[in-house]
Design a protein around this motif. Structure first.
Motif, mmCIF file in Angstrom:
data_model
loop_
_atom_site.group_PDB
_atom_site.id
_atom_site.type_symbol
_atom_site.label_atom_id
_atom_site.label_comp_id
_atom_site.label_asym_id
_atom_site.label_seq_id
_atom_site.Cartn_x
_atom_site.Cartn_y
_atom_site.Cartn_z
ATOM 1 N N GLY A 154 -2.260 14.070 0.941
ATOM 2 C CA GLY A 154 -3.335 14.014 1.928
ATOM 3 C C GLY A 154 -3.213 12.826 2.846
ATOM 4 O O GLY A 154 -3.469 12.919 4.055
ATOM 5 N N ALA A 155 -2.799 11.674 2.282
ATOM 6 C CA ALA A 155 -2.654 10.470 3.094
ATOM 7 C C ALA A 155 -1.518 10.614 4.098
ATOM 8 O O ALA A 155 -1.651 10.227 5.270
ATOM 9 N N PHE A 156 -0.386 11.179 3.685
ATOM 10 C CA PHE A 156 0.735 11.360 4.603
ATOM 11 C C PHE A 156 0.377 12.363 5.701
ATOM 12 O O PHE A 156 0.784 12.196 6.854
ATOM 13 N N GLY A 157 -0.381 13.398 5.348
ATOM 14 C CA GLY A 157 -0.806 14.346 6.367
ATOM 15 C C GLY A 157 -1.702 13.699 7.407
ATOM 16 O O GLY A 157 -1.555 13.934 8.615
ATOM 17 N N THR A 158 -2.633 12.870 6.956
ATOM 18 C CA THR A 158 -3.514 12.156 7.887
ATOM 19 C C THR A 158 -2.726 11.167 8.738
ATOM 20 O O THR A 158 -2.973 11.023 9.939
ATOM 21 N N ALA A 159 -1.758 10.480 8.117
ATOM 22 C CA ALA A 159 -0.942 9.514 8.862
ATOM 23 C C ALA A 159 -0.099 10.208 9.923
ATOM 24 O O ALA A 159 0.053 9.700 11.044
ATOM 25 N N ALA A 160 0.443 11.393 9.593
ATOM 26 C CA ALA A 160 1.251 12.131 10.568
ATOM 27 C C ALA A 160 0.416 12.519 11.779
ATOM 28 O O ALA A 160 0.881 12.437 12.932
ATOM 29 N N PHE A 161 -0.821 12.941 11.540
ATOM 30 C CA PHE A 161 -1.704 13.285 12.662
ATOM 31 C C PHE A 161 -2.049 12.037 13.477
ATOM 32 O O PHE A 161 -2.066 12.075 14.718
ATOM 33 N N ALA A 267 1.264 0.670 11.811
ATOM 34 C CA ALA A 267 1.404 1.319 10.511
ATOM 35 C C ALA A 267 0.334 0.841 9.537
ATOM 36 O O ALA A 267 -0.151 1.614 8.695
ATOM 37 N N TRP A 268 -0.047 -0.408 9.647
ATOM 38 C CA TRP A 268 -1.072 -0.972 8.775
ATOM 39 C C TRP A 268 -2.407 -0.256 8.983
ATOM 40 O O TRP A 268 -3.054 0.194 8.034
ATOM 41 N N ILE A 269 -2.794 -0.102 10.259
ATOM 42 C CA ILE A 269 -4.060 0.551 10.559
ATOM 43 C C ILE A 269 -4.010 2.027 10.184
ATOM 44 O O ILE A 269 -4.941 2.573 9.578
ATOM 45 N N ILE A 270 -2.921 2.698 10.540
ATOM 46 C CA ILE A 270 -2.819 4.129 10.242
ATOM 47 C C ILE A 270 -2.820 4.375 8.741
ATOM 48 O O ILE A 270 -3.457 5.321 8.251
ATOM 49 N N SER A 271 -2.137 3.528 7.993
ATOM 50 C CA SER A 271 -2.120 3.693 6.541
ATOM 51 C C SER A 271 -3.517 3.520 5.954
ATOM 52 O O SER A 271 -3.913 4.245 5.035
ATOM 53 N N SER A 272 -4.254 2.556 6.489
ATOM 54 C CA SER A 272 -5.614 2.338 6.007
ATOM 55 C C SER A 272 -6.507 3.534 6.321
ATOM 56 O O SER A 272 -7.277 3.996 5.482
ATOM 57 N N GLY A 278 -6.343 10.634 1.911
ATOM 58 C CA GLY A 278 -5.908 10.633 0.523
ATOM 59 C C GLY A 278 -7.069 10.680 -0.439
ATOM 60 O O GLY A 278 -6.999 11.298 -1.501
ATOM 61 N N THR A 279 -8.164 10.013 -0.066
ATOM 62 C CA THR A 279 -9.354 10.037 -0.909
ATOM 63 C C THR A 279 -9.903 11.448 -1.037
ATOM 64 O O THR A 279 -10.291 11.896 -2.114
ATOM 65 N N ILE A 280 -9.899 12.187 0.082
ATOM 66 C CA ILE A 280 -10.342 13.584 0.024
ATOM 67 C C ILE A 280 -9.386 14.396 -0.839
ATOM 68 O O ILE A 280 -9.806 15.218 -1.658
ATOM 69 N N GLY A 281 -8.076 14.136 -0.693
ATOM 70 C CA GLY A 281 -7.102 14.855 -1.501
ATOM 71 C C GLY A 281 -7.228 14.562 -2.971
ATOM 72 O O GLY A 281 -6.969 15.423 -3.809
#
Length: 310
Positions: A154-161, A267-272, A278-281
């Protein structure tokens, strides 16, 4: 073994003595992941000549448990055999006081030596730190990390968007990442604990002090797993951002010259922010997988785990 929680070390030794009698063993040594205390100090080991048993609390040994066990268990067995022998044969292991020099976790010996009821106690602050690190080790944070696969997905999907949205780039340039990172990590751990009911509540079987230790062990384990997950996400986001976002495009959106630090900040902001996804996932994770990160969780809390069950 996975002992019952109430009654402390005395109840554990009573259960162990019954197990020894049923199996017709001469002596029995119990290795347990239950954190034990005596005189408000972490208890590393306890021997009982009357019962012909001893127990070792693995968390109290800290991180290097195998080396400490190799030093402690032969001495405990030898002491039990020597004290229980009518002939009073010489001990087959180290004397009780010598274990304080052989096992780093043991600070001093308490109890009645003549009665054979001896407790091996850790020091105050160092002993408690060692106990907590041992609890995290026993809780296998690597297993918790591997179990949170949907969180990372979920986190990687959000980061890609987020990488395709120039508004996020501008936010990354304007916001401070450290505060957002701390908030997201704490929020993720809180979500996992609340969403999967990992918080131990004191009751008739679980004393308040033991519940506090269990909860602290769970929080530390999940925080470590979440931090490692965040680091993996951060590194992956840096690589993808460097490959997909051209420097000139980033400069046009930020209206200033950029270097590699701009990619790090982005990357720091996007990862956060992606940690929210990821929390939803994490709400979709298998219940048993996530509950395994709770320190007090045992699939069979009243069962014995010995060579017959293995």
């Amino acid at each position: 073994m996975a002992p019952r929680r109430d009654g402390g070390v005395e109840a554990l030794l009573d259960d162990l003595a019954r197990r020894r009698a049923e199996a017709r063993w001469d002596v029995a040594i119990c290795l347990t992941d239950l954190p034990l205390h005596t005189e408000r100090m972490p208890l590393v080991a306890q021997t009982s000549t009357r019962r012909r048993v001893a127990t070792v609390s693995l968390p109290a040994l800290g991180l290097r448990q195998l080396r400490a066990l190799r030093a402690a268990v032969p001495g405990l067995v030898g002491q039990l055999i020597a004290d229980a022998s009518q002939e009073r044969v010489p001990p087959h292991g180290r004397a009780p006081a010598e274990l304080t020099g052989q096992v780093a976790a043991i600070h001093r010996v308490v109890g009645e030596a003549d009665a054979g009821e001896l407790g091996y106690v850790a020091s105050g602050l160092i002993g408690r730190i060692r106990l907590l690190t041992g609890m995290v080790r026993a809780n296998r944070p690597g297993r918790a990390l591997l179990g949170l696969s949907k969180l990372l997905a979920g986190a990687f999907g959000t980061a890609a968007f987020a990488l395709t949205t120039n508004t996020i780039w501008e936010m990354g340039d304007a916001l401070g990442g450290l505060r957002l990172t701390v908030i997201m990590l704490l929020g993720l751990v809180a979500w996992l604990i609340v969403g999967h009911d990992l918080w131990e509540k004191p009751d008739r079987e679980t004393p308040a002090e033991l519940a506090r230790l269990f909860n602290l062990g769970t929080v530390l384990t999940l925080t470590l797993a979440a931090a490692v997950s965040y680091l993996v996400l951060f590194v992956g986001t840096i690589l993808v951002a460097a490959l997909l976002i051209d420097t000139s495009m980033l400069e046009r959106n930020l209206h200033r010259p950029v270097d590699f630090t701009a990619y790090l900040n982005l990357a720091w902001i996007i990862s956060s922010l992606a940690t929210v996804g990821g929390t939803i996932g994490s709400g979709l994770e298998d219940e048993e997988t996530v509950r395994a990160a709770a320190y007090g969780y045992h699939p069979e809390p009243s069962g014995w785990r010995d060579e017959q069950d293995a």
